[in-house]
Design an enzyme around this catalytic site. Structure first.
Site, PDB file in Angstrom:
ATOM      1  N   HIS A   1      43.973 -37.318 -50.003  1.00  0.00           N
ATOM      2  CA  HIS A   1      43.777 -35.879 -49.783  1.00  0.00           C
ATOM      3  C   HIS A   1      44.574 -35.412 -48.549  1.00  0.00           C
ATOM      4  O   HIS A   1      45.381 -34.496 -48.630  1.00  0.00           O
ATOM      5  CB  HIS A   1      42.273 -35.598 -49.601  1.00  0.00           C
ATOM      6  CG  HIS A   1      41.935 -34.165 -49.352  1.00  0.00           C
ATOM      7  ND1 HIS A   1      41.245 -33.395 -50.258  1.00  0.00           N
ATOM      8  CD2 HIS A   1      42.181 -33.357 -48.295  1.00  0.00           C
ATOM      9  CE1 HIS A   1      41.096 -32.168 -49.770  1.00  0.00           C
ATOM     10  NE2 HIS A   1      41.655 -32.124 -48.569  1.00  0.00           N
ATOM     11  N   GLU A   2      44.354 -36.082 -47.427  1.00  0.00           N
ATOM     12  CA  GLU A   2      45.041 -35.675 -46.193  1.00  0.00           C
ATOM     13  C   GLU A   2      46.539 -35.940 -46.305  1.00  0.00           C
ATOM     14  O   GLU A   2      47.357 -35.141 -45.850  1.00  0.00           O
ATOM     15  CB  GLU A   2      44.459 -36.398 -44.973  1.00  0.00           C
ATOM     16  CG  GLU A   2      42.988 -36.099 -44.695  1.00  0.00           C
ATOM     17  CD  GLU A   2      42.671 -34.619 -44.585  1.00  0.00           C
ATOM     18  OE1 GLU A   2      43.553 -33.841 -44.157  1.00  0.00           O
ATOM     19  OE2 GLU A   2      41.550 -34.231 -44.945  1.00  0.00           O
TER      20      GLU A   2
ATOM     21  N   PHE B   1     -10.584  -6.612 -10.894  1.00  0.00           N
ATOM     22  CA  PHE B   1     -10.169  -7.411 -12.037  1.00  0.00           C
ATOM     23  C   PHE B   1      -8.876  -6.858 -12.630  1.00  0.00           C
ATOM     24  O   PHE B   1      -7.930  -7.603 -12.892  1.00  0.00           O
ATOM     25  CB  PHE B   1     -11.293  -7.397 -13.079  1.00  0.00           C
ATOM     26  CG  PHE B   1     -11.069  -8.359 -14.203  1.00  0.00           C
ATOM     27  CD1 PHE B   1     -11.202  -9.724 -13.994  1.00  0.00           C
ATOM     28  CD2 PHE B   1     -10.711  -7.900 -15.465  1.00  0.00           C
ATOM     29  CE1 PHE B   1     -10.991 -10.611 -15.017  1.00  0.00           C
ATOM     30  CE2 PHE B   1     -10.494  -8.794 -16.491  1.00  0.00           C
ATOM     31  CZ  PHE B   1     -10.643 -10.148 -16.271  1.00  0.00           C
TER      32      PHE B   1
ATOM     33  N   GLN C   1      -1.010 -10.761 -11.941  1.00  0.00           N
ATOM     34  CA  GLN C   1      -0.686 -11.982 -12.686  1.00  0.00           C
ATOM     35  C   GLN C   1       0.416 -11.697 -13.687  1.00  0.00           C
ATOM     36  O   GLN C   1       1.364 -12.446 -13.815  1.00  0.00           O
ATOM     37  CB  GLN C   1      -1.917 -12.458 -13.462  1.00  0.00           C
ATOM     38  CG  GLN C   1      -3.037 -12.933 -12.593  1.00  0.00           C
ATOM     39  CD  GLN C   1      -2.677 -14.231 -11.937  1.00  0.00           C
ATOM     40  OE1 GLN C   1      -2.268 -15.171 -12.602  1.00  0.00           O
ATOM     41  NE2 GLN C   1      -2.790 -14.282 -10.629  1.00  0.00           N
TER      42      GLN C   1
ATOM     43  N   ASP D   1      39.411 -25.843 -48.451  1.00  0.00           N
ATOM     44  CA  ASP D   1      40.845 -25.570 -48.626  1.00  0.00           C
ATOM     45  C   ASP D   1      41.051 -24.417 -49.595  1.00  0.00           C
ATOM     46  O   ASP D   1      41.882 -23.535 -49.375  1.00  0.00           O
ATOM     47  CB  ASP D   1      41.557 -26.804 -49.220  1.00  0.00           C
ATOM     48  CG  ASP D   1      41.577 -27.965 -48.245  1.00  0.00           C
ATOM     49  OD1 ASP D   1      41.422 -27.722 -47.043  1.00  0.00           O
ATOM     50  OD2 ASP D   1      41.741 -29.114 -48.715  1.00  0.00           O
TER      51      ASP D   1
ATOM     52  N   HIS E   1      48.164 -33.018 -48.087  1.00  0.00           N
ATOM     53  CA  HIS E   1      48.437 -31.875 -47.196  1.00  0.00           C
ATOM     54  C   HIS E   1      49.692 -32.146 -46.367  1.00  0.00           C
ATOM     55  O   HIS E   1      50.595 -31.308 -46.278  1.00  0.00           O
ATOM     56  CB  HIS E   1      47.281 -31.682 -46.198  1.00  0.00           C
ATOM     57  CG  HIS E   1      46.039 -31.077 -46.771  1.00  0.00           C
ATOM     58  ND1 HIS E   1      46.039 -29.911 -47.478  1.00  0.00           N
ATOM     59  CD2 HIS E   1      44.739 -31.469 -46.694  1.00  0.00           C
ATOM     60  CE1 HIS E   1      44.780 -29.612 -47.820  1.00  0.00           C
ATOM     61  NE2 HIS E   1      43.972 -30.557 -47.358  1.00  0.00           N
TER      62      HIS E   1
HETATM   63 ZN    ZN Z   1      41.912 -30.561 -47.282  1.00  0.00          ZN
END
Ligand code: ZN
Ligand code: ADP
Ligand code: MG
Length: 646
Positions: free
Chosen positions: A458-459, A157, A164, A534, A462
């Site tokens: 917003h963009e 056993f 196993q 940012d 930038h």
């Molecule tokens: Zn921004």
């Protein structure tokens, strides 16, 4: 995360059997049985053993009738007994009619003695044959069977369970000493990597060529009295090709490559790491010349004895064992230990001492021409449409690592395949840049009209600040399509690859970062959470200007990061800066930010008309490429930034 996945994928190579007796261990038996199958198997074995046992034990049950001593005496007196066989305490009685019986006597006294004690006279006894057997023979073994069988069964056993376990997931528990190194056989062409597969990194290759030479021809160096170096450490950010480079060294030298990651040494049991190190080095020495590669060595190689509680004992033992093994090499052993890390600053100084990892090679993020070369390596076997221009892609991907570029090429191929095209187009590749950089487009995110307008301003903010200020980079693309975690983005790229950034450029960059914030404020009279990233980026820039680069008017040329690195709690900013000084630094950072804000506000107010025009166009088309964007600038008499040819 991405980086980890990749290196895993790359390392998921099959183990190779080397033609070295020591290494050609018997492969572990493949177990194709399901757990249920195992149970049934076990049950059958159990039943067979149980029934065998029953048979054997049952045998002794069919014994003749057991009689008492007094019955026997009575029988002898009546002259009914033909023969008595004595074996030990057992008496096998055969009666005159052939009937068999058994009886027991005391062991200490002889049968005749016992019988005479019971009153049997010698005359009465003489009618019966008495036979004494010394050896109890098979009966003796039969007696032992009930003991032996359970022992055998338990033994079986245990053996079965361990078998196993070995073929299953719990393998480590039984084989924890063995090194788990993956081995790449130099003769396996499908896995062979050479310097040709590593684009760029010229200096690193030259440096490592020396090691290749050592491994190929150690005698040449020994003859002239040179010591063979023991270790080479590869430094570089994630994805710069450290693992790839190490494999290429092995490939160039044609030696076996033993690969293990730092974290794999350390497991659930104390002492396992050290024993794995011993195993790994023993294997490599048998296979010499060879390369041992310890990836992510910072997992075990961090500075010892720091951190709360004195650090991790297991880790330290492992590191000590690595050092011991490296010191223990014979000068002529041509085993070279390579290691990789992206955290050179946290390594234990003992690792870097001469005689250990004394060769140090840095892998940088690729520059423009290297990026092009890397993409060309990964472009093999990919069909490109005639419009593909890898040079343009290389220009647009500053900061990308080799792994990023590989992923970019792959994303391009996926895009083309998804549209059932047979060739990858330039557009596929351009779109993949953003995917690798920012994550996939968020198609499910539907912006409200107001949100869209706000994002466009917003963009646009930038972009416009970047175009107006002298020292910032030109804008390549603006988009208000949400991606990953961003709402929109403005892609600006340096005119030329530069390693140094000036103070003026820093100040303009801070102003550009604030462009989104100021634009939102201007059109809404309010700000949203949108510009939070940012603000983080620009504040960090301002702080670095003050504390690292000596770019503040107040403090002048000084760096305040002396104690950075080791503190009681691991790494971090040390407490060496006094409270008062820290306050002054904060004030200086705040001043720089405020001035940036004023500058941005001035630009956007002055060019408000242009901002409106950009935002309007963005709401309409969502993405502006450089030529369309520049048309707006030209229409408003804003000069374009010229590309400097170098
Ligand atoms: Zn921004
Ligand atoms: P690291 O170990 O430095 O994190 P890897 O060696 O795992 O990086 O690089 C990941 C993958 O990126 C490599 O499998 C390879 O495909 C690609 N790669 C990285 N650098 C280069 C390079 N200089 N040339 C070609 N492919 C590269
Ligand atoms: Mg790696």
């Amino acid at each position: 995360m991405k980086e980890r996945k990749q290196s895993k994928k790359q390392l998921k190579k099959k183990k190779v059997e080397l033609p070295i007796p020591f290494l050609s261990k018997k492969p572990k038996g493949k177990n194709t049985q399901t757990p249920l199958g195992n149970m049934v198997n076990m049950l059958i074995v159990f039943l067979v053993i149980a029934s065998l046992y029953g048979l054997l034990v049952g045998n002794t049950n069919t014994k003749p009738e057991q009689v008492t001593m007094s019955t026997l005496v009575a029988s002898i007196k009546a002259n009914e007994v033909e023969k008595v066989v004595v074996s030990g305490e057992e008496l096998q009685i055969t009666k005159k009619g052939g009937v068999k019986q058994v009886a027991k006597k005391e062991i200490e006294s002889s049968l005749s003695q016992t019988l005479s004690n019971y009153g049997v006279t010698p005359a009465e006894l003489s009618q019966t044959i008495i036979e004494v057997k010394r050896d109890t023979g098979p009966l003796f073994w039969l007696n032992l069977i009930p003991i032996i069988i359970p022992i055998l069964f338990i033994g079986f056993f245990i053996w079965w369970i361990s078998r196993q376990a070995k073929s299953g997931g719990a393998a480590q528990a039984f084989s924890f000493g063995q090194s788990k190194a993956r081995i790449i056989d130099p003769n396996d062409a499908s896995q062979k990597v050479t310097f040709a597969d590593v684009a760029g990194n010229k200096e690193a290759k030259i440096e490592l060529l020396e090691i290749v030479d050592f491994l190929k021809n150690p005698q040449k160096f020994l003859d002239i009295g040179a010591k063979i170096p023991k270790g080479a450490l590869l430094f570089g950010s994630p994805g710069t090709g450290k693992t790839l480079m190490a494999r290429a060294v092995a490939g160039e030298a044609g030696v076996p490559f033993f690969h293990l990651s730092g974290s794999e040494f350390v497991e659930m049991f104390v002492g396992v790491g050290a024993s794995r190190v011993r195993d790994l080095f023993a294997m490599a020495k048998k296979a010499a010349p060879a390369i041992i590669f310890i990836d992510e060595i910072d997992a075990v190689g961090r500075v010892r004895g720091v951190g709360v509680g004195g650090g991790n004992d297991e880790r330290e033992q492992t590191l000590n064992q690595i050092l011991v093994e490296m010191d223990g090499f014979e000068p002529s052993t041509s085993v070279i230990v390579m290691a990789a890390t992206n955290r050179a600053d946290v390594l234990d100084p003992a690792l870097l001492r001469p005689g250990r990892f004394d060769r140090r090679v840095t892998l940088d993020l690729p520059d423009r021409s290297d990026r092009e070369a890397i993409m060309n390596v990964h472009a093999k076997k990919k069909p490109f449409a005639s419009d593909v221009n890898i040079t343009t892609i290389a220009e647009r991907t500053p900061g990308f690592s080799g792994a990023d570029l590989e992923s970019l090429m792959n994303e391009g191929a996926i895009l083309a395949a998804r549209k059932d095209r047979k060739e990858i187009t330039q557009d596929d590749l351009l779109r993949s840049i953003e995917k690798v950089m920012l994550g996939p487009e968020r198609l499910s995110h539907i912006m409200s009209k107001e949100e869209k307008r706000l994002t466009a301003y917003h963009e646009g903010g930038h972009a416009l600040v970047a175009s107006v200020l002298e020292h910032s980079d030109p804008v390549h693309k603006i988009s208000i399509i949400a991606r990953g975690r961003t709402g929109g983005y403005t892609l600006k790229l340096p005119l030329d690859e530069r390693r140094l950034q000036s103070k003026k450029a820093f100040l303009d960059d801070i102003a550009v970062s604030l462009g989104g914030y100021v634009a939102e404020e201007m059109i809404m009279g309010d700000v949203t959470t949108g510009p939070s990233n940012d603000l983080q980026v620009s504040s960090a820039m301002a702080r670095e200007m003050v504390t690292r680069y000596g770019m503040s008017d107040k403090f002048g040329p000084i760096a305040f990061e002396a104690g950075k690195g080791r503190t009681m709690f691991g790494e971090g900013v040390s407490a060496e800066i006094s409270g008062d000084l820290a306050k002054q630094i904060d004030e200086e950072v705040a001043r720089i930010m405020r001035e940036g804000y004023e500058k941005t506000k001035k630009v956007l107010s002055e060019y408000r008309v242009v901002l409106d025009a950009i935002a309007e166009k963005l709401v309409e088309v969502e993405t502006l490429e450089q030529p369309e964007y520049e048309q707006i600038l030209i229409a408003h008499n804003i000069p374009l930034k010229k590309k400097v040819i170098i």
